[in-house]
Design a protein around this motif. Sequence first.
Motif, mmCIF file in Angstrom:
data_model
loop_
_atom_site.group_PDB
_atom_site.id
_atom_site.type_symbol
_atom_site.label_atom_id
_atom_site.label_comp_id
_atom_site.label_asym_id
_atom_site.label_seq_id
_atom_site.Cartn_x
_atom_site.Cartn_y
_atom_site.Cartn_z
ATOM 1 N N GLU A 16 39.211 48.701 34.693
ATOM 2 C CA GLU A 16 39.865 48.758 33.390
ATOM 3 C C GLU A 16 41.364 48.616 33.609
ATOM 4 N N LYS A 17 42.125 48.780 32.548
ATOM 5 C CA LYS A 17 43.569 48.613 32.679
ATOM 6 C C LYS A 17 44.188 49.875 33.263
ATOM 7 N N CYS A 18 43.935 50.084 34.517
ATOM 8 C CA CYS A 18 44.448 51.258 35.201
ATOM 9 C C CYS A 18 44.471 50.966 36.692
ATOM 10 N N ARG A 34 43.926 47.793 41.853
ATOM 11 C CA ARG A 34 43.637 47.621 40.443
ATOM 12 C C ARG A 34 42.297 48.274 40.126
ATOM 13 N N TYR A 41 50.160 45.357 35.925
ATOM 14 C CA TYR A 41 48.729 45.226 35.674
ATOM 15 C C TYR A 41 48.213 46.362 34.793
ATOM 16 N N ALA A 42 48.631 47.576 35.115
ATOM 17 C CA ALA A 42 48.097 48.733 34.393
ATOM 18 C C ALA A 42 48.939 49.109 33.186
ATOM 19 N N GLY A 43 50.039 48.372 32.968
ATOM 20 C CA GLY A 43 50.901 48.671 31.837
ATOM 21 C C GLY A 43 51.459 50.079 31.878
ATOM 22 N N LEU A 77 47.233 54.725 26.824
ATOM 23 C CA LEU A 77 45.968 54.029 27.046
ATOM 24 C C LEU A 77 44.866 55.019 27.386
ATOM 25 N N TRP A 135 46.493 56.109 34.834
ATOM 26 C CA TRP A 135 46.554 55.471 33.520
ATOM 27 C C TRP A 135 47.908 55.686 32.869
#
Lengths: 154, 154
Positions: free
Chosen positions: B43-45, B40, B103-105, B126, B122
């Motif tokens: 950030e969201k990545c 993870r 987790y990272a969408g 995003l 990513w």
Amino acid sequence: MTGLIGEFSCKLDGKGRLSLPSKLRAQWPESALHTLVVNRGFEKCLVLYTKEDWLAEMEKLNAVDDFMSPEIRRFKRIFTNGANLMSIDSAQRILIPKKLLEYAGLGTDVVLSANGRKVEIWDEKLYDSELNVDSNELSQLAQHFHQQRKPSGE
Amino acid sequence: MTGLIGEFSCKLDGKGRLSLPSKLRAQWPESALHTLVVNRGFEKCLVLYTKEDWLAEMEKLNAVDDFMSPEIRRFKRIFTNGANLMSIDSAQRILIPKKLLEYAGLGTDVVLSANGRKVEIWDEKLYDSELNVDSNELSQLAQHFHQQRKPSGE
DNA sequence: GAAAATGTGGGTAATTGTGGGGATTTGTGA
DNA sequence: TCACAAATCCCCACAATTACCCACATTTTC
């Protein structure tokens, strides 16, 4: 090495290839031509470096640890951006990635503008309007420049 | 070794497989490709390392003793936890675990962004919004960076 | 003005990216 | 322990992209 000079008009062919003018190539060592780096510029243009010069820019960024803060990470990311490695083909051209072509709105006619260790790549029309100033604006810009320069000079 | 370069658009297929672009692979030694580590990101990545570089990151963590505080232990645990070892298949792809996808969408379109010794993964949308800054924000970030940099310069 | 070097365009072959079938392994619950 | 579902791995096939090559127009040099 730190004083690239020149403004060149070039053409992008249908495949997104840009041939580097020989007068520009001559300012870089032969070896550097096989590891060039392109990236997005802050304005609507691209920026071209040798890999060596690019990594030197990166050094500054990597001096600060990623754990520090989200802002640091974001800043680094924005800088590092769309950097892409590329090499010139046998006809002295580089192939510019689609994403970057779109970003800079490059059409057939482009302008390379060398400055310092980097070369900016502009769509010709955008470049012309970027450089189109009247004297009022120019003097305002100069004033702004002067003000910004002071603090760091202290 | 410390200078990965490149931004790549890739697709995740329905099975959660991600094919690594050849230009990225070329920057790692052949041997490293069979022991990659995903984790993870802050950030969201997601973040991708070679095992070697991952272990180097772990070094930083281990420099701080577990006795120190519960927060230290928790941070280490969480940070270490998501790490997954993986290798590329015959089609040069890695299979990303479901948990990390969530987790990272990550959707179908993803972006790999290399920087230093790590590669961030990513979701494309995003990523675009992460990089989208106006000039005010950018100058704030730059200022923040500048301040953080000072102490280490002393 | 002729010869050399450079710029421009395009065809083709090789590599890479993408998707999916199906066998094997792993995990789960009866 | 067995049956079943889910996840993973190993193949192959096709599409898209890129690298390599050659041809010719244009510009520069002598």
